[in-house]
Design an enzyme around this catalytic site. Structure first.
Site, short mmCIF file in Angstrom:
data_model
loop_
_atom_site.label_atom_id
_atom_site.label_comp_id
_atom_site.label_asym_id
_atom_site.label_seq_id
_atom_site.Cartn_x
_atom_site.Cartn_y
_atom_site.Cartn_z
N ARG A 54 0.62 -1.26 0.04
CA ARG A 54 0.13 -0.02 0.03
C ARG A 54 0.86 1.41 -0.07
O ARG A 54 0.67 2.23 -0.75
CB ARG A 54 -0.90 -0.01 1.24
CG ARG A 54 -2.16 -0.77 1.26
CD ARG A 54 -2.61 -1.22 2.38
NE ARG A 54 -1.41 -2.40 2.81
CZ ARG A 54 -1.77 -3.60 2.22
NH1 ARG A 54 -2.79 -4.05 1.50
NH2 ARG A 54 -0.83 -4.34 2.60
N THR A 55 1.80 1.23 0.88
CA THR A 55 2.44 2.51 0.98
C THR A 55 3.29 2.89 -0.37
O THR A 55 3.19 4.11 -0.61
CB THR A 55 3.34 2.41 2.27
OG1 THR A 55 2.80 2.12 3.47
CG2 THR A 55 4.05 3.79 2.47
N LYS A 83 25.73 -4.48 -2.05
CA LYS A 83 27.11 -4.55 -2.12
C LYS A 83 27.93 -4.16 -1.07
O LYS A 83 29.31 -4.00 -1.10
CB LYS A 83 27.67 -3.86 -3.49
CG LYS A 83 27.04 -4.32 -4.74
CD LYS A 83 27.43 -3.46 -5.66
CE LYS A 83 26.51 -3.67 -7.04
NZ LYS A 83 26.65 -2.47 -7.85
N ARG A 104 11.19 3.68 3.39
CA ARG A 104 11.01 2.75 4.37
C ARG A 104 12.07 1.87 4.77
O ARG A 104 12.81 1.43 3.96
CB ARG A 104 9.89 1.77 4.08
CG ARG A 104 9.49 0.61 4.85
CD ARG A 104 8.27 0.03 4.79
NE ARG A 104 7.06 0.61 5.07
CZ ARG A 104 5.90 0.09 4.99
NH1 ARG A 104 5.88 -1.13 4.66
NH2 ARG A 104 4.79 0.82 5.15
N HIS A 132 4.85 5.73 11.62
CA HIS A 132 4.47 5.95 10.20
C HIS A 132 3.50 6.96 9.84
O HIS A 132 2.51 6.67 9.66
CB HIS A 132 3.82 4.64 10.07
CG HIS A 132 3.51 3.88 8.62
ND1 HIS A 132 3.68 4.86 7.40
CD2 HIS A 132 3.15 2.77 8.00
CE1 HIS A 132 3.35 4.10 6.43
NE2 HIS A 132 2.94 2.88 6.81
N1 CP Z 1 -0.11 0.17 5.85
C1 CP Z 1 1.08 -0.19 5.17
O1 CP Z 1 1.88 0.30 5.48
O2 CP Z 1 1.05 -1.07 4.20
P1 CP Z 1 2.03 -1.81 3.68
O3 CP Z 1 3.23 -2.43 4.29
O4 CP Z 1 1.67 -2.73 2.59
O5 CP Z 1 2.73 -0.60 2.94
#
Ligand code: CP
Length: 305
Positions: A54-55, A83, A104, A132
């Site tokens: 999603r993100t 590497k 991320r 988040h």
């Molecule tokens: N909600 C969320 O962070 O989903 P993903 O891990 O799929 O990005």
């Protein structure tokens, strides 16, 4: 220039309540009336050192729909990190190619570090079990859209409250809105003390429970979370708690009219599939809201409006 221009978003506390309101208003305008190619000529880099559906894809969708370009990687294995390149060298290099970095990473504090060394703004797309913030903004948007307000709500957070970065960010943001919190988790996965202390200092009420079957009738929002296998060092500890809460359709029988079930997703077993048909299930719409909210965040930071 708007106050978010060139600003990094690492913790939800980096944005003031006024700035959060501005993002939610802008997201609503973008949803009702798409703004066109306002990111034309902008390049956004998405560095995903941890898996995401999603993100990552909602950022991509947000940028593509606004006419920008997105570059990056979906796993560190396809980058020179495999590497032995450091995070610092990766961020400094990628900042040469982009106007904004979305990152991320599994290590708490990695996004803050990146924002401190990067010449371009950094958006934290999740750093370990810490924060988040873009998920929080879309959660706030979803709550406001379904409840008509953010004020005075009874919010249930269920599942992995220890490692769940989405609940940590959301708790901090909702503490500005006279929220009552109910934390439902096994002892091993309780909300960390630092977050409870944060609420106590602000005079915000919270209650801890082992189960929510008997009290779900009081909830305005039930925010379900996955017990995250990847955060456990001992697989046996994970096995003990992995299926501890399952939301079933019959549990919704005597709940409030306005109740919505949210989940940052992905889910494993914590919401039965037959809940998906309930008008109270909102998690797929919640994921869609991520596109409008991320469009608003990027447009504000790049100051294109
Ligand atoms: N909600 C969320 O962070 O989903 P993903 O891990 O799929 O990005």
């Amino acid at each position: 220039m708007n106050s978010l221009a060139s600003k990094s978003l690492v913790s939800i506390n980096d944005f003031s309540p006024d700035e959060i309101e501005r993002i939610l208003d802008m997201a609503s305008r973008f949803e009702q009336s798409p703004p066109g190619k306002i990111l034309d000529s902008k390049v956004i880099a998405a560095l995903f050192f941890e898996p995401s559906t999603r993100t990552r894809l909602s950022f991509e969708s947000a940028v593509n729909r606004l006419g920008g370009r997105i570059i990056g990687f979906a796993e560190a294995g396809t980058s020179s990190v495999s590497k032995g390149e450091s995070l610092k060298d990766t961020v400094l290099t990628v900042s040469n190619y982009s106007d904004l970095i979305v990152m991320r990473h599994s290590i708490e504090g990695s996004a803050r570090y990146a924002s401190e060394i990067s010449p371009v703004p950094v958006i934290n797309a999740g750093d370990g079990s810490n924060q988040h913030p873009t998920q929080t903004l879309l959660d706030l948007y979803s709550i406001q859209k379904t409840q008509g307000t953010l004020d005075g709500l009874n919010i249930f957070m269920v599942g992995d409250l220890k490692y769940g970065r989405t609940v940590h960010s959301l708790l901090m943001a909702l503490s500005n809105y006279n929220t009552t919190f109910n934390f439902i988790s096994p002892t091993e996965l309780r909300m960390p003390e630092e977050y409870k202390l944060f609420l106590e200092k602000k005079g915000i009420k919270y209650y801890e429970h082992d189960d929510f079957t008997e009290i779900i009738s009081r909830a305005d929002i039930v925010y379900m979370t996955r017990v995250q296998r990847e955060r456990f060092s001992d697989p046996l500890e994970y096995e003990k708690v992995k299926n501890i809460y399952v939301l079933r359709k019959e549990m919704l029988a005597n709940t409030k009219e306005n109740l919505k079930i949210l989940h940052p997703l992905p889910r494993v077993n914590e919401i039965d599939r037959d809940v998906d048909d309930s008008p109270k299930a909102y998690y797929f719409e919640q994921a869609l809201n991520g596109v409008y909210v991320r469009q608003a965040i990027i447009s504000s930071i790049l100051d294109v409006l």
